[in-house]
Design a protein around this motif. Structure first.
Motif, mmCIF file in Angstrom:
data_model
loop_
_atom_site.group_PDB
_atom_site.id
_atom_site.type_symbol
_atom_site.label_atom_id
_atom_site.label_comp_id
_atom_site.label_asym_id
_atom_site.label_seq_id
_atom_site.Cartn_x
_atom_site.Cartn_y
_atom_site.Cartn_z
ATOM 1 N N ASP A 66 0.766 -1.304 0.032
ATOM 2 C CA ASP A 66 0.139 -0.011 0.194
ATOM 3 C C ASP A 66 0.857 1.398 -0.066
ATOM 4 O O ASP A 66 0.707 2.058 -0.807
ATOM 5 N N LYS A 67 1.999 1.316 0.828
ATOM 6 C CA LYS A 67 2.815 2.405 0.995
ATOM 7 C C LYS A 67 3.435 2.560 -0.615
ATOM 8 O O LYS A 67 3.474 3.904 -1.124
ATOM 9 N N GLU A 68 3.985 1.783 -1.086
ATOM 10 C CA GLU A 68 4.489 1.682 -2.450
ATOM 11 C C GLU A 68 3.561 2.253 -3.521
ATOM 12 O O GLU A 68 3.761 3.233 -4.222
ATOM 13 N N ILE A 69 2.281 1.760 -3.431
ATOM 14 C CA ILE A 69 1.235 2.287 -4.479
ATOM 15 C C ILE A 69 0.894 3.745 -4.110
ATOM 16 O O ILE A 69 1.216 4.587 -5.230
ATOM 17 N N LEU A 70 0.741 4.130 -3.131
ATOM 18 C CA LEU A 70 0.665 5.558 -2.761
ATOM 19 C C LEU A 70 1.735 6.540 -3.064
ATOM 20 O O LEU A 70 1.653 7.666 -3.875
ATOM 21 N N HIS A 71 2.954 6.097 -2.979
ATOM 22 C CA HIS A 71 4.130 6.723 -3.063
ATOM 23 C C HIS A 71 4.488 6.945 -4.587
ATOM 24 O O HIS A 71 4.795 7.934 -4.964
ATOM 25 N N ALA A 112 5.219 22.467 -3.345
ATOM 26 C CA ALA A 112 6.538 22.037 -2.781
ATOM 27 C C ALA A 112 6.668 22.517 -1.589
ATOM 28 O O ALA A 112 6.969 21.855 -0.806
ATOM 29 N N SER A 113 6.072 23.864 -1.088
ATOM 30 C CA SER A 113 6.133 24.112 0.220
ATOM 31 C C SER A 113 5.197 23.463 1.088
ATOM 32 O O SER A 113 5.414 23.021 2.176
ATOM 33 N N VAL A 114 4.081 23.123 0.553
ATOM 34 C CA VAL A 114 3.027 22.387 1.413
ATOM 35 C C VAL A 114 3.842 20.996 1.628
ATOM 36 O O VAL A 114 3.492 20.337 2.893
ATOM 37 N N GLU A 115 4.222 20.243 0.577
ATOM 38 C CA GLU A 115 5.041 18.751 0.697
ATOM 39 C C GLU A 115 5.855 19.000 1.813
ATOM 40 O O GLU A 115 5.870 18.051 2.575
ATOM 41 N N ALA A 116 6.574 19.923 1.783
ATOM 42 C CA ALA A 116 7.916 20.138 2.822
ATOM 43 C C ALA A 116 7.183 20.047 4.191
ATOM 44 O O ALA A 116 7.818 19.641 5.270
ATOM 45 N N GLY A 117 6.247 20.755 4.338
ATOM 46 C CA GLY A 117 5.576 20.731 5.879
ATOM 47 C C GLY A 117 5.029 19.481 6.201
ATOM 48 O O GLY A 117 5.133 18.989 7.365
ATOM 49 N N TYR A 118 4.193 18.953 5.373
ATOM 50 C CA TYR A 118 3.440 17.661 5.727
ATOM 51 C C TYR A 118 4.454 16.527 5.996
ATOM 52 O O TYR A 118 4.092 15.763 6.833
ATOM 53 N N PRO A 178 6.767 3.733 8.798
ATOM 54 C CA PRO A 178 5.372 2.883 8.352
ATOM 55 C C PRO A 178 4.220 3.453 8.078
ATOM 56 O O PRO A 178 4.216 4.714 8.839
ATOM 57 N N LEU A 179 3.365 2.859 7.556
ATOM 58 C CA LEU A 179 2.174 3.760 7.193
ATOM 59 C C LEU A 179 1.255 4.195 8.443
ATOM 60 O O LEU A 179 0.741 5.047 8.306
ATOM 61 N N ASP A 180 1.673 3.429 9.453
ATOM 62 C CA ASP A 180 0.694 3.707 10.814
ATOM 63 C C ASP A 180 1.689 5.006 11.678
ATOM 64 O O ASP A 180 1.319 4.967 12.762
ATOM 65 N N ALA A 181 2.633 5.327 11.031
ATOM 66 C CA ALA A 181 3.491 6.328 11.866
ATOM 67 C C ALA A 181 2.670 7.537 12.477
ATOM 68 O O ALA A 181 2.017 8.014 11.485
ATOM 69 N N VAL A 214 -3.831 14.820 15.052
ATOM 70 C CA VAL A 214 -3.067 13.697 14.952
ATOM 71 C C VAL A 214 -3.481 12.751 13.740
ATOM 72 O O VAL A 214 -4.508 12.558 13.515
ATOM 73 N N VAL A 215 -2.372 12.593 13.159
ATOM 74 C CA VAL A 215 -2.508 11.815 11.809
ATOM 75 C C VAL A 215 -1.550 10.569 11.745
ATOM 76 O O VAL A 215 -0.694 10.410 12.576
ATOM 77 N N THR A 216 -1.870 9.941 10.603
ATOM 78 C CA THR A 216 -0.683 8.808 10.341
ATOM 79 C C THR A 216 -0.022 9.161 8.884
ATOM 80 O O THR A 216 -0.541 9.991 7.983
ATOM 81 N N LEU A 217 1.005 8.598 8.607
ATOM 82 C CA LEU A 217 1.747 8.767 7.368
ATOM 83 C C LEU A 217 0.929 8.292 6.248
ATOM 84 O O LEU A 217 0.787 8.992 5.218
ATOM 85 N N GLN A 218 0.024 7.457 6.499
ATOM 86 C CA GLN A 218 -0.939 6.715 5.411
ATOM 87 C C GLN A 218 -1.794 8.076 4.962
ATOM 88 O O GLN A 218 -1.899 8.196 3.866
ATOM 89 N N GLN A 219 -2.374 8.639 5.958
ATOM 90 C CA GLN A 219 -3.383 9.739 5.954
ATOM 91 C C GLN A 219 -2.638 10.954 5.084
ATOM 92 O O GLN A 219 -3.263 11.574 4.171
#
Length: 200
Positions: free
Chosen positions: A3-8, A49-55, A111-114, A127-132
């Motif tokens: 799942d992580k590879e697909i999203l990435h 780019a700016s938003v991604e750097a923050g998230y 991991p996706l649940d980080a 509070v979020v996860t890497l997947q979110q």
């Protein structure tokens, strides 16, 4: 592919497609505002780019280290959505690449649940996860890529991913003009008020 590879993979594809919207255009065309709210191609790249750097940075305690003065509390509104004359295309593209490299490292390391925290979101959903966040950035990037698609078509007629894009019906310029005229006629026929008003 997990799942992580697909999203990435989706995120990487959309990033590349967004940057490609700048290809072949001069500095004026990548900067010129084409909507009443000032939407422009280089500003979209700067914003994403700016938003991604923050998230993928601050949210997961992995600061990206890129100076982003246009996001400071005292910055003027929407400063991340356009490029000033002293900000070059190369600088903004380099920022996009740097943000992507840092994000990729975060995605690969966790991991996706980080768990992370988005300080600029309301407290009840910070509070979020890497997947979110991966899903969020795929959607964010795709949304702005859609804006860029339309801007690029307005600038020079380049649509989609360019010639040979399987998602576009192959038509000549004349055929596209006839198609557009047909749609205009259908729209006006559907609205009695428009039928009485000559086209602008």
């Amino acid at each position: 592919m997990d799942d992580k590879e697909i999203l990435h993979r989706y995120l990487r594809l959309r990033r590349a497609e967004l940057l490609a919207k700048l290809d072949g255009l001069d500095d004026y065309d990548v900067r010129r505002p084409l909507t009443p709210t000032g939407t422009n191609l280089l500003g979209l790249v700067k914003h994403v780019a700016s938003v991604e750097a923050g998230y993928f940075g601050e949210v997961f305690g992995r600061p990206h280290g890129q100076p982003l003065p246009w996001l400071a509390d005292d910055a003027e509104p929407d400063a991340d959505l356009w490029a000033s004359p002293d900000e070059t295309r190369d600088q903004i593209v380099a920022l996009h690449h740097a943000a992507a490299t840092h994000s990729d490292a975060t995605i690969e390391a966790l991991p996706l649940d980080a768990a992370g925290q988005v300080p600029w979101w309301p407290e009840e959903r910070r509070v979020v996860t890497l997947q979110q966040i991966l899903v969020h950035m795929c959607v964010e990037t795709a949304q702005h890529l859609g804006h860029a698609d339309i801007l690029r078509e307005l600038i020079d007629g380049t649509a989609g991913k360019g010639p040979g894009d399987p998602n576009l019906t192959p038509r000549s310029a004349e055929e596209w003009a006839a198609h557009r005229a047909r749609l205009e006629a259908a729209a006006r026929a559907a609205d009695p008020v428009s039928r009485r008003t000559p086209p602008q």
